[in-house]
Design a protein around this motif. Structure first.
Motif, PDB file in Angstrom:
ATOM      1  N   SER A  76     -16.021  28.870  41.833  1.00  0.00           N
ATOM      2  CA  SER A  76     -15.548  28.370  43.115  1.00  0.00           C
ATOM      3  C   SER A  76     -14.811  27.047  42.898  1.00  0.00           C
ATOM      4  CB  SER A  76     -16.747  28.160  44.045  1.00  0.00           C
ATOM      5  OG  SER A  76     -16.331  27.666  45.279  1.00  0.00           O
ATOM      6  N   ILE A  77     -13.840  26.778  43.749  1.00  0.00           N
ATOM      7  CA  ILE A  77     -13.109  25.512  43.679  1.00  0.00           C
ATOM      8  C   ILE A  77     -13.093  24.889  45.072  1.00  0.00           C
ATOM      9  CG2 ILE A  77     -10.903  24.380  43.216  1.00  0.00           C
ATOM     10  CD1 ILE A  77     -10.283  26.678  41.252  1.00  0.00           C
ATOM     11  N   GLU A  78     -13.616  23.678  45.180  1.00  0.00           N
ATOM     12  CA  GLU A  78     -13.555  22.922  46.419  1.00  0.00           C
ATOM     13  C   GLU A  78     -12.433  21.890  46.293  1.00  0.00           C
ATOM     14  OE1 GLU A  78     -17.411  21.198  46.963  1.00  0.00           O
ATOM     15  OE2 GLU A  78     -18.288  23.106  47.558  1.00  0.00           O
ATOM     16  N   ILE A  79     -11.850  21.524  47.433  1.00  0.00           N
ATOM     17  CA  ILE A  79     -10.751  20.562  47.439  1.00  0.00           C
ATOM     18  C   ILE A  79     -11.083  19.438  48.410  1.00  0.00           C
ATOM     19  CG2 ILE A  79      -8.271  20.211  47.689  1.00  0.00           C
ATOM     20  CD1 ILE A  79      -7.979  23.293  47.700  1.00  0.00           C
ATOM     21  N   ALA A  80     -10.950  18.211  47.946  1.00  0.00           N
ATOM     22  CA  ALA A  80     -11.143  17.041  48.808  1.00  0.00           C
ATOM     23  C   ALA A  80      -9.861  16.216  48.816  1.00  0.00           C
ATOM     24  CB  ALA A  80     -12.303  16.192  48.316  1.00  0.00           C
ATOM     25  N   LEU A  81      -9.450  15.800  50.000  1.00  0.00           N
ATOM     26  CA  LEU A  81      -8.281  14.935  50.166  1.00  0.00           C
ATOM     27  C   LEU A  81      -8.780  13.518  50.413  1.00  0.00           C
ATOM     28  CD1 LEU A  81      -5.199  14.529  50.636  1.00  0.00           C
ATOM     29  CD2 LEU A  81      -5.629  15.072  53.040  1.00  0.00           C
ATOM     30  N   PHE A  82      -8.289  12.575  49.616  1.00  0.00           N
ATOM     31  CA  PHE A  82      -8.687  11.168  49.719  1.00  0.00           C
ATOM     32  C   PHE A  82      -7.484  10.307  50.069  1.00  0.00           C
ATOM     33  CE2 PHE A  82     -11.922  12.953  46.972  1.00  0.00           C
ATOM     34  CZ  PHE A  82     -13.086  12.320  47.385  1.00  0.00           C
ATOM     35  N   ASP A  83      -7.742   9.173  50.721  1.00  0.00           N
ATOM     36  CA  ASP A  83      -6.652   8.259  51.071  1.00  0.00           C
ATOM     37  C   ASP A  83      -6.276   7.333  49.921  1.00  0.00           C
ATOM     38  OD1 ASP A  83      -8.807   6.522  51.076  1.00  0.00           O
ATOM     39  OD2 ASP A  83      -8.361   5.662  53.043  1.00  0.00           O
ATOM     40  N   GLY A  84      -6.958   7.430  48.802  1.00  0.00           N
ATOM     41  CA  GLY A  84      -6.678   6.658  47.597  1.00  0.00           C
ATOM     42  C   GLY A  84      -7.291   7.373  46.414  1.00  0.00           C
ATOM     43  N   HIS A  85      -7.173   6.790  45.246  1.00  0.00           N
ATOM     44  CA  HIS A  85      -7.739   7.398  44.037  1.00  0.00           C
ATOM     45  C   HIS A  85      -9.264   7.437  44.172  1.00  0.00           C
ATOM     46  CE1 HIS A  85      -8.741   8.278  39.922  1.00  0.00           C
ATOM     47  NE2 HIS A  85      -7.441   8.455  39.645  1.00  0.00           N
ATOM     48  N   PRO A  86      -9.867   8.611  44.092  1.00  0.00           N
ATOM     49  CA  PRO A  86     -11.306   8.721  44.339  1.00  0.00           C
ATOM     50  C   PRO A  86     -12.192   8.079  43.285  1.00  0.00           C
ATOM     51  CG  PRO A  86     -10.404  10.834  43.686  1.00  0.00           C
ATOM     52  CD  PRO A  86      -9.246   9.897  43.860  1.00  0.00           C
ATOM     53  N   LYS A  87     -11.649   7.774  42.107  1.00  0.00           N
ATOM     54  CA  LYS A  87     -12.485   7.230  41.042  1.00  0.00           C
ATOM     55  C   LYS A  87     -12.149   5.785  40.683  1.00  0.00           C
ATOM     56  CE  LYS A  87     -13.284  11.759  39.209  1.00  0.00           C
ATOM     57  NZ  LYS A  87     -14.550  12.217  38.880  1.00  0.00           N
ATOM     58  N   GLN A  88     -11.202   5.203  41.382  1.00  0.00           N
ATOM     59  CA  GLN A  88     -10.837   3.811  41.129  1.00  0.00           C
ATOM     60  C   GLN A  88     -11.044   3.009  42.404  1.00  0.00           C
ATOM     61  OE1 GLN A  88      -6.812   3.763  39.755  1.00  0.00           O
ATOM     62  NE2 GLN A  88      -7.333   4.535  37.743  1.00  0.00           N
ATOM     63  N   HIS A  89     -11.384   1.765  42.240  1.00  0.00           N
ATOM     64  CA  HIS A  89     -11.650   0.917  43.400  1.00  0.00           C
ATOM     65  C   HIS A  89     -10.732  -0.303  43.361  1.00  0.00           C
ATOM     66  CE1 HIS A  89     -15.122   3.419  44.075  1.00  0.00           C
ATOM     67  NE2 HIS A  89     -15.461   3.229  42.821  1.00  0.00           N
ATOM     68  N   ARG A  90      -9.458  -0.095  43.576  1.00  0.00           N
ATOM     69  CA  ARG A  90      -8.488  -1.196  43.527  1.00  0.00           C
ATOM     70  C   ARG A  90      -8.465  -1.985  44.823  1.00  0.00           C
ATOM     71  NH1 ARG A  90      -3.300   1.518  40.561  1.00  0.00           N
ATOM     72  NH2 ARG A  90      -4.495   2.392  38.879  1.00  0.00           N
ATOM     73  N   ARG A  91      -8.781  -1.356  45.893  1.00  0.00           N
ATOM     74  CA  ARG A  91      -8.768  -2.055  47.169  1.00  0.00           C
ATOM     75  C   ARG A  91     -10.204  -2.246  47.627  1.00  0.00           C
ATOM     76  NH1 ARG A  91      -6.994   2.627  51.353  1.00  0.00           N
ATOM     77  NH2 ARG A  91      -8.923   3.712  51.138  1.00  0.00           N
ATOM     78  N   PRO A  92     -10.419  -3.007  48.660  1.00  0.00           N
ATOM     79  CA  PRO A  92     -11.801  -3.212  49.109  1.00  0.00           C
ATOM     80  C   PRO A  92     -12.445  -1.889  49.526  1.00  0.00           C
ATOM     81  CG  PRO A  92     -10.285  -4.720  50.216  1.00  0.00           C
ATOM     82  CD  PRO A  92      -9.456  -3.753  49.434  1.00  0.00           C
TER      83      PRO A  92
END
Length: 112
Positions: free
Chosen positions: A2-18
């Motif tokens: 199975s493949i699930e898809i998530a849409l993020f407003d930024g890179h899900p594994k980096q925390h460049r912004r607050p």
């Protein structure tokens, strides 16, 4: 599989912004059908975006990847032979279109 898809407003594994990236949408309804459609009609290839989606692991697409993959998904939709596969690929195309039109967004594919 199975493949699930998530849409993020930024890179899900980096925390460049607050704060971490926010998940905008999670698609879990078509996971097995999407995995089957990709396995049946898309082979792994370095020059194709959809072929990079790992059915057993995680794959990330930025907005440029999503834009390029949209055309591939359109061609994939034409090759689908079942309504279940077509529904899964339509959902994929929708998320690819949203991601490609949203600056800084990412799609995260989670295979199992």
């Amino acid at each position: 599989m199975s493949i699930e898809i998530a849409l993020f407003d930024g890179h899900p594994k980096q925390h460049r912004r607050p704060g971490p990236a926010r998940m905008l949408h999670l698609s879990t309804d078509h996971g097995p059908a999407l995995a089957a459609a990709l396995a049946e009609h898309v082979g792994p290839a370095a020059d194709r975006r959809l072929g990079r989606i790992d059915p057993y692991g995680d794959t990330l697409f930025n907005e440029q990847d999503a834009g390029a993959a949209f055309e591939e998904a359109t061609a994939l939709l034409a090759r689908c032979t079942t309504e279940e596969h077509r529904a899964a690929v339509r959902d994929l195309r929708n998320l690819l279109a949203i991601c490609s039109a949203t600056p800084g967004s990412w799609l995260a594919f989670s295979g199992d």
